[in-house]
Motif scaffolding. Structure first.
Motif, short mmCIF file in Angstrom:
data_model
loop_
_atom_site.label_atom_id
_atom_site.label_comp_id
_atom_site.label_asym_id
_atom_site.label_seq_id
_atom_site.Cartn_x
_atom_site.Cartn_y
_atom_site.Cartn_z
N ARG A 12 -87.50 44.09 -27.69
CA ARG A 12 -87.79 45.12 -27.89
C ARG A 12 -87.50 44.88 -26.92
NH1 ARG A 12 -90.16 45.14 -29.46
NH2 ARG A 12 -90.89 44.52 -29.93
N TYR A 55 -86.80 36.56 -24.25
CA TYR A 55 -86.50 37.89 -24.74
C TYR A 55 -87.76 38.65 -25.02
CZ TYR A 55 -81.75 36.62 -25.71
OH TYR A 55 -80.45 36.23 -25.59
N LYS A 56 -87.67 39.90 -24.75
CA LYS A 56 -88.69 40.84 -25.11
C LYS A 56 -88.39 41.19 -26.51
CE LYS A 56 -90.39 44.95 -23.13
NZ LYS A 56 -90.09 46.07 -22.43
N ASP A 57 -87.60 40.42 -26.64
CA ASP A 57 -86.50 39.82 -27.05
C ASP A 57 -85.73 40.80 -27.10
OD1 ASP A 57 -84.91 37.39 -27.21
OD2 ASP A 57 -84.39 37.30 -27.24
N LEU A 102 -96.35 49.61 -30.83
CA LEU A 102 -97.20 48.53 -30.35
C LEU A 102 -97.24 48.61 -28.83
CD1 LEU A 102 -98.52 46.06 -31.96
CD2 LEU A 102 -96.61 44.71 -31.08
N TYR A 103 -98.43 48.49 -28.26
CA TYR A 103 -98.60 48.54 -26.80
C TYR A 103 -99.13 47.18 -26.35
CZ TYR A 103 -100.44 50.07 -22.24
OH TYR A 103 -100.72 50.20 -20.89
N VAL A 104 -98.36 46.48 -25.53
CA VAL A 104 -98.67 45.11 -25.12
C VAL A 104 -98.99 45.09 -23.63
CG1 VAL A 104 -97.83 42.74 -24.99
CG2 VAL A 104 -97.12 44.21 -26.89
N THR A 105 -100.12 44.49 -23.25
CA THR A 105 -100.48 44.31 -21.85
C THR A 105 -100.95 42.87 -21.65
OG1 THR A 105 -102.85 44.84 -21.97
CG2 THR A 105 -101.31 46.70 -21.86
N MET A 126 -103.47 37.06 -20.63
CA MET A 126 -102.18 36.51 -20.24
C MET A 126 -101.81 37.10 -18.88
SD MET A 126 -99.75 36.52 -23.64
CE MET A 126 -100.26 35.79 -25.19
N SER A 127 -101.23 36.31 -18.01
CA SER A 127 -100.83 36.83 -16.70
C SER A 127 -99.49 37.54 -16.78
CB SER A 127 -100.77 35.70 -15.68
OG SER A 127 -99.82 34.71 -16.07
N SER A 128 -98.61 37.09 -17.69
CA SER A 128 -97.28 37.68 -17.79
C SER A 128 -96.77 37.59 -19.22
CB SER A 128 -96.31 36.98 -16.83
OG SER A 128 -95.05 37.61 -16.83
N PRO A 129 -97.21 38.49 -20.11
CA PRO A 129 -96.79 38.42 -21.52
C PRO A 129 -95.33 38.80 -21.71
CG PRO A 129 -98.08 40.40 -21.13
CD PRO A 129 -98.15 39.60 -19.88
N VAL A 130 -94.67 38.11 -22.61
CA VAL A 130 -93.28 38.37 -22.98
C VAL A 130 -93.24 38.66 -24.47
CG1 VAL A 130 -90.95 37.41 -23.12
CG2 VAL A 130 -92.42 36.83 -21.18
N THR A 131 -92.52 39.71 -24.88
CA THR A 131 -92.47 40.08 -26.29
C THR A 131 -91.08 39.87 -26.87
OG1 THR A 131 -91.94 42.39 -25.82
CG2 THR A 131 -94.26 41.81 -25.97
N VAL A 132 -91.05 39.50 -28.13
CA VAL A 132 -89.83 39.37 -28.91
C VAL A 132 -90.05 40.11 -30.22
CG1 VAL A 132 -88.26 37.81 -30.10
CG2 VAL A 132 -89.22 37.14 -27.90
N ASN A 133 -89.15 41.05 -30.54
CA ASN A 133 -89.31 41.85 -31.75
C ASN A 133 -88.12 41.65 -32.68
OD1 ASN A 133 -88.30 44.84 -32.86
ND2 ASN A 133 -90.40 44.30 -33.39
#
Length: 418
Positions: A12, A55-57, A102-105, A126-133
């Motif tokens: 995303r 990737y956030k992906d 989806l809201y990710v923090t 998490m200090s630095s979340p990474v998202t992959v969709n």
């Protein structure tokens, strides 16, 4: 043309690969002169355990492309529906689910419906979340952390805790997960099924050979891994295909991988499973396709520097191209070319300014530079143009290209483009 190949020869934010990750300098030797610089940088990234290629992906892959009539608009013509404050340092990101999101923090994941009503909330730290969709599934991991969480629109599906730092991960549209884990003295490749059950574990301990990218087929049966071999005089990229289950592995000649493709003098930091049943491999100066029998279907040499790549609907990729390589005839610098999984150019757009943002969705590609943003369909047609009045770090396309989430450092605006 930004690349060339045979008649049948191929394809995303910088959610996917950020500006500079593939930025090479021209030399008197043209393309070959660019390879060493990026290869050395890639090795350094791997050695220090960075996750700049996560990737956030990151990859936005959907089932179908919905064409939309082209139109342009200014900020004054955009209808702002809702504004959300974002806490500074919250590491916020958004993933669209049709007209929901989806809201990710760093504190957790929340899901909101079309009326911006919260449906559910899961907390973590998490200090630095990474998202992959991918489709209906979104994985969230701590950058260099030891937890990966899988979600869909119903909530949390599973959590895995590998015994090493997450270097990179990818998911398919069924919720299966593949990950590269830094585990001394080397790396591990892990594959989980759609319920979080471990299917495959592979240890990588060869000195000077690094796994840098991977993806898994739609059915979860085949894994593609890109390796960078630095043991010789010249860098070599190797794409290996594995079966993820033991029964299939028994029938392979080596009892391990069942096929491989090698490319000398290039680095391949991106591998993506496409809807036509092939893996697209994107390198710093080459693009090629590998079918599930590990046969190379086509190869394309790039004539321009590759500044970024975004995968959209499972059928296309968008390439942000920079300057021509020395001695090559390419496209204008700062051009985006849209390529299908058969290697054909389906659209092209000259941004006119350095491209600093690219992202792809089911219904279009968004590119940006100097606070100017353009949304393209997969034929290269302009769906809208927009000039921001503040720094925008992400633009999410929702159920159609007119409905967007405009994400800044301190706020997110839910806007309808008229």
């Amino acid at each position: 043309m930004g690349f060339h190949g045979g008649e049948d020869g191929y394809d995303r934010n910088f959610k996917v690969i950020k500006t500079g990750d593939l930025d090479n300098s021209n030399t008197e030797n043209g393309k070959k002169g660019n390879k060493g610089k990026f290869a050395a940088a890639a090795v350094l990234v791997i050695i220090i355990g960075a996750v700049s290629y996560l990737y956030k992906d990151n990859i936005k892959e959907f089932a179908a492309y919905i064409p939309i009539v082209s139109e342009t608009f200014s900020k004054d013509e955009a209808e702002k529906a809702v504004e959300m404050d974002i806490e500074s340092g919250s590491k916020s990101s958004f993933v669209g689910y049709g007209n929901e999101y989806l809201y990710v923090t760093k504190d957790g994941v929340k899901f909101f419906d079309a009326n911006n009503t919260q449906k559910w909330n899961y907390t973590y730290t998490m200090s630095s979340p990474v998202t992959v969709n991918n489709g209906n599934y979104t994985a969230v991991a701590e950058s260099q952390g030891r937890v990966i969480r899988m979600y869909n629109e119903t909530g949390e599906i599973y959590t895995v805790q590998p015994d090493g730092a997450v270097f990179r991960f990818s998911i398919n549209n069924s919720g299966s997960l593949a990950a590269i884990i830094k585990s001394e003295p080397g790396y591990k490749i892990l594959v989980y099924n759609e319920t979080g059950q471990l299917l495959m574990e592979r240890f990588e301990q060869d000195e000077g050979v690094y796994p840098i990218a991977l993806d898994i087929s739609g059915d979860g049966r085949i894994l593609a891994v890109s390796y960078l071999d630095t043991t010789g005089i010249e860098m070599v990229s190797k794409i290996l295909l594995f079966y993820t289950n033991k029964e299939d592995n028994k029938n392979t000649e080596s009892g391990d991988f069942f096929g491989s493709i090698e490319k000398e003098g290039c680095v391949v930091p991106s591998v993506k499973y496409m809807e036509n049943g092939s893996f697209a491999a994107v390198g710093d100066n080459i693009i090629f396709s590998i079918n599930l029998q590990c046969e190379e279907e086509w190869t394309v040499d790039l004539n321009n520097e590759l500044k970024g790549v975004a995968f959209g609907n499972g059928k296309h990729m968008a390439l942000a191209l920079g300057d021509e390589f020395a001695g090559e005839e390419g496209v204008n610098s700062n051009t985006v070319e849209i390529i299908n999984s058969s290697g054909k150019v389906t659209g092209s757009y000259d941004m006119g300014v350095p491209i600093t943002y690219i992202s792809a969705y089911e219904n279009g590609v968004v590119i940006g530079g100097n606070k100017n943003f353009v949304c393209l369909n997969y034929n290269g047609g302009v769906q809208w143009e927009y000039t921001a009045t503040y720094d925008v770090k992400d633009i999410i396309l929702m159920d159609n290209a007119k409905n967007v989430i405009l994400v800044g450092n301190n706020k997110a605006e839910f806007m309808k483009m008229n």
